[in-house]
Design a protein around this motif. Structure first.
Motif, PDB file in Angstrom:
ATOM      1  N   VAL B 107      12.662 -47.640  17.556  1.00 26.67           N
ATOM      2  CA  VAL B 107      11.826 -47.290  18.696  1.00 26.67           C
ATOM      3  C   VAL B 107      11.438 -45.825  18.575  1.00 26.67           C
ATOM      4  CG1 VAL B 107      11.694 -47.134  21.191  1.00 26.67           C
ATOM      5  CG2 VAL B 107      12.897 -49.039  20.161  1.00 26.67           C
ATOM      6  N   ARG B 108      10.117 -45.569  18.492  1.00 28.32           N
ATOM      7  CA  ARG B 108       9.649 -44.195  18.341  1.00 28.32           C
ATOM      8  C   ARG B 108       9.398 -43.562  19.697  1.00 28.32           C
ATOM      9  NH1 ARG B 108       3.995 -42.469  15.544  1.00 28.32           N
ATOM     10  NH2 ARG B 108       3.259 -43.759  17.266  1.00 28.32           N
ATOM     11  N   ARG B 109       8.796 -44.337  20.600  1.00 26.45           N
ATOM     12  CA  ARG B 109       8.489 -43.810  21.935  1.00 26.45           C
ATOM     13  C   ARG B 109       8.690 -44.896  22.969  1.00 26.45           C
ATOM     14  NH1 ARG B 109       4.071 -42.050  19.336  1.00 26.45           N
ATOM     15  NH2 ARG B 109       2.886 -43.767  20.252  1.00 26.45           N
ATOM     16  N   ILE B 110       9.088 -44.482  24.179  1.00 24.36           N
ATOM     17  CA  ILE B 110       9.184 -45.410  25.301  1.00 24.36           C
ATOM     18  C   ILE B 110       8.236 -44.919  26.383  1.00 24.36           C
ATOM     19  CG2 ILE B 110      10.721 -46.405  27.042  1.00 24.36           C
ATOM     20  CD1 ILE B 110      13.058 -45.843  25.178  1.00 24.36           C
ATOM     21  N   THR B 111       7.407 -45.816  26.896  1.00 22.98           N
ATOM     22  CA  THR B 111       6.550 -45.494  28.036  1.00 22.98           C
ATOM     23  C   THR B 111       6.963 -46.376  29.191  1.00 22.98           C
ATOM     24  OG1 THR B 111       4.743 -44.996  26.538  1.00 22.98           O
ATOM     25  CG2 THR B 111       4.179 -45.311  28.838  1.00 22.98           C
ATOM     26  N   LEU B 112       7.331 -45.757  30.299  1.00 22.93           N
ATOM     27  CA  LEU B 112       7.816 -46.518  31.449  1.00 22.93           C
ATOM     28  C   LEU B 112       6.692 -46.728  32.447  1.00 22.93           C
ATOM     29  CD1 LEU B 112      11.080 -44.501  31.823  1.00 22.93           C
ATOM     30  CD2 LEU B 112      10.878 -46.791  30.873  1.00 22.93           C
ATOM     31  N   THR B 113       6.625 -47.937  32.988  1.00 15.27           N
ATOM     32  CA  THR B 113       5.653 -48.215  34.049  1.00 15.27           C
ATOM     33  C   THR B 113       6.413 -48.472  35.339  1.00 15.27           C
ATOM     34  OG1 THR B 113       5.639 -50.557  33.550  1.00 15.27           O
ATOM     35  CG2 THR B 113       3.956 -49.208  32.481  1.00 15.27           C
ATOM     36  N   ARG B 114       5.672 -48.413  36.438  1.00 16.60           N
ATOM     37  CA  ARG B 114       6.308 -48.551  37.743  1.00 16.60           C
ATOM     38  C   ARG B 114       5.749 -49.761  38.459  1.00 16.60           C
ATOM     39  NH1 ARG B 114       5.765 -44.165  42.666  1.00 16.60           N
ATOM     40  NH2 ARG B 114       7.349 -45.046  44.011  1.00 16.60           N
ATOM     41  N   ASP B 115       6.655 -50.493  39.107  1.00 20.09           N
ATOM     42  CA  ASP B 115       6.258 -51.608  39.953  1.00 20.09           C
ATOM     43  C   ASP B 115       6.546 -51.131  41.373  1.00 20.09           C
ATOM     44  OD1 ASP B 115       5.708 -53.980  41.060  1.00 20.09           O
ATOM     45  OD2 ASP B 115       7.540 -54.980  40.389  1.00 20.09           O
ATOM     46  N   ALA B 116       5.497 -50.620  42.033  1.00 14.86           N
ATOM     47  CA  ALA B 116       5.689 -49.808  43.246  1.00 14.86           C
ATOM     48  C   ALA B 116       6.623 -50.398  44.296  1.00 14.86           C
ATOM     49  CB  ALA B 116       4.331 -49.474  43.846  1.00 14.86           C
ATOM     50  N   PRO B 117       6.472 -51.669  44.703  1.00 17.72           N
ATOM     51  CA  PRO B 117       7.377 -52.150  45.755  1.00 17.72           C
ATOM     52  C   PRO B 117       8.838 -52.231  45.308  1.00 17.72           C
ATOM     53  CG  PRO B 117       5.874 -53.877  45.037  1.00 17.72           C
ATOM     54  CD  PRO B 117       5.427 -52.642  44.396  1.00 17.72           C
ATOM     55  N   ARG B 118       9.053 -52.401  43.991  1.00 15.31           N
ATOM     56  CA  ARG B 118      10.425 -52.562  43.491  1.00 15.31           C
ATOM     57  C   ARG B 118      11.051 -51.219  43.140  1.00 15.31           C
ATOM     58  NH1 ARG B 118      12.701 -54.402  38.815  1.00 15.31           N
ATOM     59  NH2 ARG B 118      10.784 -54.078  37.637  1.00 15.31           N
ATOM     60  N   HIS B 119      10.227 -50.176  42.994  1.00 13.27           N
ATOM     61  CA  HIS B 119      10.713 -48.898  42.486  1.00 13.27           C
ATOM     62  C   HIS B 119      10.484 -47.770  43.475  1.00 13.27           C
ATOM     63  CE1 HIS B 119      10.163 -50.407  38.101  1.00 13.27           C
ATOM     64  NE2 HIS B 119      11.412 -50.568  38.490  1.00 13.27           N
ATOM     65  N   PRO B 120      11.354 -47.568  44.439  1.00 10.89           N
ATOM     66  CA  PRO B 120      11.218 -46.372  45.281  1.00 10.89           C
ATOM     67  C   PRO B 120      11.540 -45.120  44.474  1.00 10.89           C
ATOM     68  CG  PRO B 120      13.219 -47.554  45.827  1.00 10.89           C
ATOM     69  CD  PRO B 120      12.487 -48.404  44.841  1.00 10.89           C
TER      70      PRO B 120
END
Lengths: 275, 224
Positions: B107-120
């Motif tokens: 794994v060279r890079r990790i990009t995190l995304t957000r699922d707004a209602p699940r991620h305060p």
């Protein structure tokens, strides 16, 4: 790197109905939306003040989630004080919550134009149904900025003395800081030092919205706004702080960040009644 | 010495290959002074500085969305760029997917995304702290589009190593303002590491007010 704790929910959000009595104002403060440029053409309609009948019909259909009514007005020479008093009366007849009516700036205008004592005007506003005085006029108390952005304002000291008369009458006064990008750390410190000398019902942090044709007046970044709120909290540690949201509202994250910085609540305009 | 912020313009080419993708990539690079990351379904006919493919192919970095894509055979994975929904706990399914990719590929890079209602914001702040400590050798970034600018600004302040991704050309001014507030310079870059500093935002001086005539209130035809 350290993890921080945040509240899961933001501080309570109060829905506000904002009533504008008249948009005519001679004061020309550069940050104010009464100062927007309107070209005068031969057929330009000059709207007059908000008629009482209009205000009553709009208030009858107001959503029930409104927790505060704010009444503001430009400084115009045409409407007498009795017009503003009747409007407050009409609003108070149909609403049980707090009514934040006008501010020391308007009271000063009536005092000068109608040659009536300030205490008498405040007592009549109270009789009409107002419960507090608004923070208008305290956007910028630092003298160097007042000279540049609102040169026709009354002096800071005069404004404060006038506002403090509200405590005698039973109209608790409130104060404000206008969160614009032009404020340096020293400006904020001196503004808050001036506010800390008196007592206030609450402090509003007004999130500035950019004004057309004035690129030098910029809104504050959210991180700078958090610093401003936490500094206000440190200086005035027992006064409630409300963040006055701009027309689009703030995001949920922004509200959480500001709550963590020390805000006690948010004012969101749900209903705008304009002339 | 504060760490700079990086702006990495990214071009996503859709999976169905079109012959105009080559000139499109050239135009994209020309518009960003020869810098920019390109995510493409297959190798391009033109030389690009920074490329990842959405289909695994030997000799190329595999750009995989761990939440959406079907994973190919383990031996076909090589070096990967992983896009994954931000794992917030030990039982999170996205953590299991990230773990699988971590075991069978580099794994060279990790990009995190957000699922707004699940991620305060509280959960994100703690999760990022854990992830940055768990993968100190991998560059971790967040997708600003799903995180929102307010959360991204706060997290960039809290974690100076965090990469901000998914910033469109017309959102660059928000990154520049963030750099101004945090006192960090902004560099245009891609993953081939030849960054170029961006000029700061223009500053407008607040002009002097017009001279005041103390004997008149400011009347005009507009102010009655």
């Amino acid at each position: 790197m350290t993890s921080q704790t945040f509240p899961l929910e933001p501080a309570p959000i109060t829905g506000v109905a904002k009533i504008t009595t008249t948009r005519h104002c001679w004061m020309q403060c550069r940050f104010c939306d009464f100062n927007h440029f309107t070209p005068v053409l031969f057929d330009t309609k000059i709207t007059s003040c908000l008629p009482l009948a209009d205000a009553e019909s709009r208030l009858a259909t107001m959503p029930t989630s409104i927790g505060l009514i704010k009444i503001r007005g430009g400084l115009s020479f045409r409407e007498p004080f009795t017009y503003f008093r009747s409007l407050v009366r009409a609003v108070a007849d149909g609403f049980n919550g707090p009514i934040q009516a006008f501010s020391p700036i308007e009271v000063n205008q009536w005092h000068r134009v109608e040659q009536r004592p300030v205490r008498e005007l405040l007592a009549e506003l109270k009789w009409a149904g107002a419960t507090r005085l608004g923070p208008g006029g305290s956007e910028i108390l630092v003298q160097s900025w007042r000279d540049r952005l609102s040169p026709y304002r009354i002096e800071s000291a005069a404004w404060e003395n006038l506002a403090q008369l509200g405590w005698e009458t039973g109209l608790p006064p409130s104060a404000m800081i206008l969160a614009g990008k032009w404020l340096s750390a020293a400006d904020i410190k001196s503004h808050l030092r001036i506010l800390a000398a008196n007592s206030w019902h609450h402090i509003e942090v007004k999130v500035f919205r950019a004004v057309a044709l004035q690129p030098e007046l910029e809104p504050m970044h959210i991180l700078a706004l958090c610093r401003l709120v936490s500094e206000t909290r440190e200086t005035l540690n027992d006064t409630p702080i409300y963040v006055n949201e701009p027309p689009g509202g703030l995001s949920h994250d922004a509200r959480i960040l500001l709550t963590q910085a020390g805000a006690d609540g948010f004012y969101t305009t749900l209903e705008a009644i304009e002339p | 010495m504060t760490k700079p912020l990086y702006w990495i313009p990214t071009l996503f080419l859709p999976n169905h290959w079109q012959p105009f993708y080559d000139p499109l990539a050239k135009m994209f690079l020309a518009a960003h002074q020869g810098r920019g990351h390109i995510v493409s379904p297959q190798p391009l006919g033109v030389q690009v500085p920074s490329l990842a493919l959405t289909q695994p192919q030997s000799g190329y970095v595999y750009h995989v969305n761990a939440d959406r894509d079907q994973l190919p055979n383990r031996d076909r994975l090589g070096v990967t760029d992983v896009v994954v929904s931000c794992p917030t706990g030990i039982e999170d399914t996205s953590l299991a997917r990230l773990n699988a990719l971590y075991r069978y590929s580099t794994v060279r890079r990790i990009t995190l995304t957000r699922d707004a209602p699940r991620h305060p914001l509280l959960a994100l702040s703690r999760a990022l702290d854990t992830i940055l400590q768990s993968f100190p050798h991998i560059s971790v970034g967040i997708d600003v589009e799903t995180f929102g600018w307010d959360a991204a600004a706060h997290l960039a302040q809290q974690f100076p190593d965090l990469r901000l991704e998914g910033i469109d050309d017309n959102q660059l001014w928000q990154l520049m303002q963030l750099g101004q507030v945090l006192g960090r310079t902004v560099w245009l870059d891609d993953f081939s590491h030849h960054p170029k500093a961006l000029p700061p935002l223009p500053q407008f001086k607040i002009s002097d007010p017009p001279p005041i005539d103390v004997h008149r209130i400011p009347f005009s035809s507009r102010f009655r």
